[in-house]
Design a protein around this motif. Structure first.
Motif: not given
Length: 257
Positions: A125, A135, A121, A123, A210, A204
């Protein structure tokens, strides 16, 4: 795709009575032995190697069924072991049959773990618009994963800090890569994080909208405060003796407000 599996055993710091012929005194003898199996061709091989005081001393050539020593000091042991035909035949049977059987059993026992694949998974941030972008890939198995950055569709390597894979409590892994970039730079360019794992690629894209970590934390705190307020009000009602208002019932059993 063919896979070669190995069953390996290691022994060290032991004395073999009537096995190795060497001078008196304190010595270190190391032994590594095992077998290989190719799951596609079915080819097998066995190996048995000895080290003496940190250097190669003897090795079994299974196909030729003989011991070979790369040093002069091992010639006496080599000759003695090669003269023991019964022992050589035992090694042949063990490495070509019993060792392979055990290897296949161990592979069957660990099949669920060896063949398990869980995709990560991913994301993006960021603590604030002026901080580095993280990342974060997590929940993947096995641990081999590649994280890279792209800028406007091209590979980007500047100001990138790649972390090491770390284990999660459930047996999966996580890994991070940090990109240092100014607000103007990432607003005027398209940056993306590319995660590759077991033939699968996840991309991503860092967007202008964001959500920074700070905002996420603030929302969570606000929700906790609301829940705390509701719980506190319920406790207050109970302490003050508040009770639900009883409702009258009509003749047909329905409630009247």
């Amino acid at each position: 795709m063919a896979k070669v599996f190995s069953l390996i055993g290691r022994l060290s710091n032991f004395y073999l009575h009537n096995k190795l012929l060497f001078s008196s005194g304190v010595h270190t003898v190391q032994n590594m032995y095992g077998c290989d199996w190719d799951d596609e061709t079915g080819a097998t091989n066995g190996f048995d190697q000895y080290g003496f005081d940190g250097e190669d001393f003897l090795a079994l050539h299974l196909k030729e069924l003989r011991w070979v020593s790369p040093v002069q000091q091992g010639s006496l042991t080599q000759q003695k072991w090669n003269d023991d035909k019964a022992q050589l035949e035992f090694y042949k049977q063990y490495y070509e049959n019993q060792c392979i059987e055990w290897l296949k059993k161990y592979l069957q026992y660990g099949k669920s773990s060896l063949e398990k694949t869980v995709s990560p998974q991913v994301s993006l941030l960021q603590k604030s618009s002026s901080s580095s972008v993280l990342c974060h890939a997590t929940g993947f198995y096995p641990s081999g994963v590649t994280i890279s950055w792209m800028k406007n569709g091209q590979d980007h390597y500047e100001n990138v800090d790649l972390g090491e894979p770390l284990p999660n409590e459930d047996g999966t892994f996580q890994k991070t890569s940090t990109l240092k970039v100014t607000p103007d730079e990432w607003k005027n360019n398209e940056f993306s994080c590319v995660v590759e794992h077991q033939g699968k690629t996840i991309t991503e894209i860092l967007k202008d909208d964001s959500v920074p970590i700070g905002i996420i934390v603030a929302v969570v705190v606000a929700v906790l405060l609301v829940v705390s307020g509701v719980v506190g009000f319920v406790v207050y009602r109970k302490k003050k003796g508040f009770k639900p208002v009883p409702q009258e019932q009509s003749d047909d059993g329905s409630n009247k407000s």
